[in-house]
Scaffold this motif. Structure first.
Motif: not given
Length: 380
Positions: A44-61
């Motif tokens: 489910d690519m849409r689900r994966e992309n959404a999770v990745l975006q959230k994880i990267m934001e939470k991890a910080g730059e």
């Protein structure tokens, strides 16, 4: 002391990560069951992309790229686990399971075998290594070998696939796209090249050297030392030696094997002229039907993936998630498609493993085109 304290902190964190990972995989198993009920795909690519975006934001730059890599790996592992739960048998998996239900125990000692070239060629030498008593039929081209096997004229065919010095035999890889066959065994053969001429021929009088393009490539350093000698491509090293023996010229020589010197009554003018003394050519033995022998531990596949970013990466992730070593990856352009490629995989794995069968089903389902070329063993 400070370092030990930090390591203890890492150990505590790792314990928590493992506990959470196991918990995550159990939830992934429940998701697989829910997908099965609704007949939904694993990916489910849409689900994966959404999770990745959230994880990267939470991890910080500072850590977003590392988090992205970590979670891509996590997704690959999770999808591999879900595939094992969801994947139903496919025509390919059924054919493989039927083939290994009663495994073939001993490779044939004698058979009708197709080879390119003529007597004394390296393919003929490989044939003699693979079979104790081969009935060898010689053909002019690699495609004729494929045709002989595909038509049933010969049970087996022997073809060079790559050389340790000159690389892949691209013509054979390209022909694989157009023919139906299975690899049943492979062989690594040590190749020794010599310069052969008529008895009495003086090396300083040689004006032309003939051989197969692979042999010429493997002896490129030697040929560079002869800038005034013409180099001509022949269809086969043994054919080149035979031509030198039969022609009326005394200023022509062939790059071939010392065995061909004896076979065609020629003299060895220069021996061991290959660039690398550790020079090996890998040959494959092909058959029309699937033959999987006991002890087979190498798998070859051919596939194409969608022409989108990350498609090949995701396919490689499926292999990595199973802990399987990929020993070769070759790409060849797909005729008629600009900058799109078909990929050839060699894996150190066996279809006698349940995890490997699951992987093959998953790859078959995910690839645009997928061909199982065979599970076999290699001799040296």
């Amino acid at each position: 002391m400070y370092l030990d304290e930090l390591r203890n902190q890492i150990n505590d964190i790792d314990d928590k990560i493992v506990e959470l990972f196991v918990e995550r995989m159990k939830v992934a198993s429940e998701i697989a069951g829910a997908k099965a009920e609704k007949n939904l795909p694993v990916l489910d690519m849409r689900r994966e992309n959404a999770v990745l975006q959230k994880i990267m934001e939470k991890a910080g730059e500072e850590f977003e790229l590392y988090a992205n890599t970590l979670y891509h790996t996590m997704f690959d592992v999770s999808k591999s686990y879900q595939a094992g739960i969801l994947m139903q048998d496919t025509p390919l998996s059924k054919e493989i399971m039927a083939s290994i239900e009663t495994p073939l125990m001993e490779f044939p000692k004698k058979a009708v075998v197709a080879c390119q070239g003529t007597e004394g060629s390296n393919a003929a030498r490989a044939c003699s290594r693979l079979f104790t008593m081969p009935n060898t039929m010689f053909f002019k081209s690699f495609e004729h070998v494929f045709n002989a096997v595909e038509s049933g004229l010969c049970r087996y065919g022997v073809l060079p696939i790559e050389n340790s010095s000159a690389g892949s035999v691209t013509e054979v890889y390209d022909l694989m796209m157009r023919h139906k066959f299975h690899i049943v065994r492979s062989l690594k053969l040590h190749i020794n090249h010599a310069l052969l001429g008529k008895h009495g021929t003086d090396f300083s009088n040689v004006k032309e050297i003939i051989s197969h393009e692979q042999a010429l490539s493997q002896c490129s350093e030697f040929l560079k030392s002869l800038p005034h000698v013409k180099v001509t491509v022949f269809e086969n090293t043994a054919t080149a030696a035979k031509y030198v023996a039969e022609c009326d010229r005394d200023d022509i020589a062939a790059i071939s094997s010392p065995e061909c010197a004896k076979l065609y009554g020629l003299q060895v003018m220069k021996n061991d002229i290959q660039n690398n003394q550790n020079n090996y050519t890998r040959f494959i033995c092909i058959a029309k039907d699937m033959e999987i022998y006991a002890g087979s531990n190498k798998i070859s596949l051919m596939l194409s993936v969608s022409h989108h970013p990350g498609s090949l990466y995701r396919m490689l992730g499926k292999i990595a998630a199973k802990g399987i070593n990929l020993s070769k990856l070759e790409s060849r352009p797909i005729p008629g498609k600009d900058f799109e490629f078909r990929f050839y995989f060699d894996m150190e794995a066996s279809v006698y493993s349940k995890d490997v069968i699951t992987l093959l089903k998953d790859m078959d389902f995910s690839a645009e085109q997928f061909t199982f070329l065979g599970c076999y063993s290699e001799i040296v």
